[in-house]
Motif scaffolding. Structure first.
Motif, PDB file in Angstrom:
ATOM      1  N   TYR A 112       4.443 -29.556 -23.575  1.00 14.23           N
ATOM      2  CA  TYR A 112       5.629 -29.988 -24.318  1.00 14.23           C
ATOM      3  C   TYR A 112       6.312 -28.839 -25.038  1.00 14.23           C
ATOM      4  O   TYR A 112       7.324 -29.035 -25.714  1.00 14.23           O
ATOM      5  CB  TYR A 112       5.274 -31.112 -25.294  1.00 14.23           C
ATOM      6  CG  TYR A 112       5.455 -32.476 -24.679  1.00 14.23           C
ATOM      7  CD1 TYR A 112       6.628 -33.189 -24.851  1.00 14.23           C
ATOM      8  CD2 TYR A 112       4.464 -33.032 -23.881  1.00 14.23           C
ATOM      9  CE1 TYR A 112       6.806 -34.425 -24.259  1.00 14.23           C
ATOM     10  CE2 TYR A 112       4.629 -34.271 -23.287  1.00 14.23           C
ATOM     11  CZ  TYR A 112       5.803 -34.963 -23.480  1.00 14.23           C
ATOM     12  OH  TYR A 112       5.989 -36.181 -22.878  1.00 14.23           O
ATOM     13  N   PRO A 115      10.012 -28.009 -22.605  1.00 18.86           N
ATOM     14  CA  PRO A 115      11.335 -28.621 -22.522  1.00 18.86           C
ATOM     15  C   PRO A 115      12.487 -27.810 -23.107  1.00 18.86           C
ATOM     16  O   PRO A 115      13.582 -27.822 -22.529  1.00 18.86           O
ATOM     17  CB  PRO A 115      11.149 -29.952 -23.261  1.00 18.86           C
ATOM     18  CG  PRO A 115       9.742 -30.321 -22.981  1.00 18.86           C
ATOM     19  CD  PRO A 115       9.004 -29.011 -23.030  1.00 18.86           C
ATOM     20  N   PRO A 172       7.440 -31.998 -18.844  1.00 18.42           N
ATOM     21  CA  PRO A 172       8.558 -31.270 -19.451  1.00 18.42           C
ATOM     22  C   PRO A 172       9.778 -31.186 -18.557  1.00 18.42           C
ATOM     23  O   PRO A 172      10.910 -31.166 -19.056  1.00 18.42           O
ATOM     24  CB  PRO A 172       7.962 -29.882 -19.720  1.00 18.42           C
ATOM     25  CG  PRO A 172       6.825 -29.754 -18.778  1.00 18.42           C
ATOM     26  CD  PRO A 172       6.254 -31.135 -18.671  1.00 18.42           C
ATOM     27  N   SER A 257      15.440 -30.643 -27.866  1.00 16.59           N
ATOM     28  CA  SER A 257      14.273 -30.337 -27.037  1.00 16.59           C
ATOM     29  C   SER A 257      13.182 -29.598 -27.803  1.00 16.59           C
ATOM     30  O   SER A 257      12.039 -29.529 -27.359  1.00 16.59           O
ATOM     31  CB  SER A 257      14.698 -29.514 -25.811  1.00 16.59           C
ATOM     32  OG  SER A 257      15.146 -28.226 -26.201  1.00 16.59           O
ATOM     33  N   GLY A 260       9.315 -30.459 -28.873  1.00 20.22           N
ATOM     34  CA  GLY A 260       8.092 -30.058 -28.180  1.00 20.22           C
ATOM     35  C   GLY A 260       7.212 -29.146 -29.004  1.00 20.22           C
ATOM     36  O   GLY A 260       5.980 -29.199 -28.888  1.00 20.22           O
ATOM     37  N   THR A 264       3.472 -30.354 -29.734  1.00 20.74           N
ATOM     38  CA  THR A 264       2.359 -29.533 -29.251  1.00 20.74           C
ATOM     39  C   THR A 264       1.406 -29.180 -30.383  1.00 20.74           C
ATOM     40  O   THR A 264       0.181 -29.230 -30.220  1.00 20.74           O
ATOM     41  CB  THR A 264       2.892 -28.257 -28.585  1.00 20.74           C
ATOM     42  OG1 THR A 264       3.650 -28.622 -27.446  1.00 20.74           O
ATOM     43  CG2 THR A 264       1.751 -27.351 -28.161  1.00 20.74           C
TER      44      THR A 264
END
Length: 305
Positions: A112, A115, A172, A257, A260, A264
């Motif tokens: 992630y 992305p 992703p 985005s 992510g 994470t």
């Protein structure tokens, strides 16, 4: 084509964007441990994904009705719900459930970080973003980090997991494509909660087709093995995507985005602290390189000045 401008003053919009980024990323990060616990309870992947999307979609549709945000079922809107539901909901969540038993919560979350990089590449390709040196450097660093995680130096817990890690990268890619699609295809006059509801229900429709095609409809009663987890996941998902679509309006696809990074961090943290998962230095190093690349993607223009 761009998203409709929100009625938020520029000064407060930056603060709102950051707060939404942290909230949405944190909530998505919670999905990883909850999913792993559901797996341990014996809940199959497709029923889990279907219940989550259908339940959250119904909640969001009710919210849209209360807020008087219409969901006109025109051809354009139905196409938007179908495509965004597939890319943003069905593919990432179903893939996540399949790879989680093999990769664990933390390693599944690492992908992630990609992305933002992939979203920028796609946004440049469709000409809603312009590249610069800082962002190009960030893209290259991000791919170096990804190679460190899945490369030949034994960064994975077992070499046999390379195929599962490759499958994980569908997540992703789908999320990034969904970020860009929702921007360029945002229906005129579309409101965030209504579009979030349609996207969620669209994703549920795709998973229902998969249930029917595979005969996994018979597995739906297995949701009773973890009813409270199902309800928790539905509630978290509904809240996440109310905020998610608001963030899309306020900040656009590339900024959005960046959730992510937060997801994470939460995924690796919970994998380590709650489940005792252990990752090689190459995984941590690769994740750090990806984060550095993503920072360059996010702030490339500022560095280039």
């Amino acid at each position: 084509m761009t998203l409709p401008s929100a009625t938020v003053p520029p000064a407060s919009r930056g603060a709102e964007s950051l707060a939404l980024l942290l909230l949405v990323g944190g909530l998505i990060g919670v999905i990883f441990p909850v999913t792993k616990i559901a797996q341990a309870a014996g809940v199959p992947p497709l029923p889990w994904a279907f219940s989550m999307m259908l339940g959250a979609g119904v909640i969001l549709a009710g919210m849209a009705r209360v807020k008087r945000q219409p969901m006109p079922l025109t051809g354009r809107n139905l196409r938007y719900f179908a495509v965004s539901g597939l890319l943003s909901m069905a593919l990432p969540n179903v893939v996540l459930f399949f790879v989680m038993p093999w990769l664990g919560a933390g390693l599944s979350a690492v992908v992630y970080t990609l992305p933002p990089i992939l979203t920028l590449l796609m946004a440049v390709a469709v000409r809603i973003e312009k590249p610069d040196r800082g962002r190009v450097a960030g893209i290259l660093l991000g791919f170096v980090g990804a190679l460190m995680i899945v490369g030949p130096r034994g960064s994975l817990p077992s070499p046999d997991l390379a195929g599962w890690m490759a499958l994980a990268f569908v997540m992703p890619a789908a999320v990034a494509a969904g970020n860009v699609y929702r921007t360029v295809a945002w229906p005129p006059g579309g409101q965030p909660v209504a579009l979030a509801a349609g996207t969620m229900l669209g994703g549920a429709g795709w998973v229902l087709l998969a249930l029917l095609a595979t005969g996994a409809v018979a597995d739906l009663p297995a949701l009773g093995l973890a009813p409270w987890l199902v309800l928790l996941q539905i509630a978290v998902t509904a809240l996440t995507y109310v905020l998610y679509f608001r963030l899309q309006v306020v900040a656009g696809p590339v900024y959005l985005s960046q959730i992510g990074y937060v997801a994470t961090s939460v995924g690796l943290g919970t994998g380590t602290l709650l489940f005792g998962e252990r990752y090689s230095p190459w995984v941590w190093g690769g994740a750090a390189v990806i984060v550095l690349g993503v920072l360059l993607v996010s702030f490339g223009r500022r560095f280039a000045r």
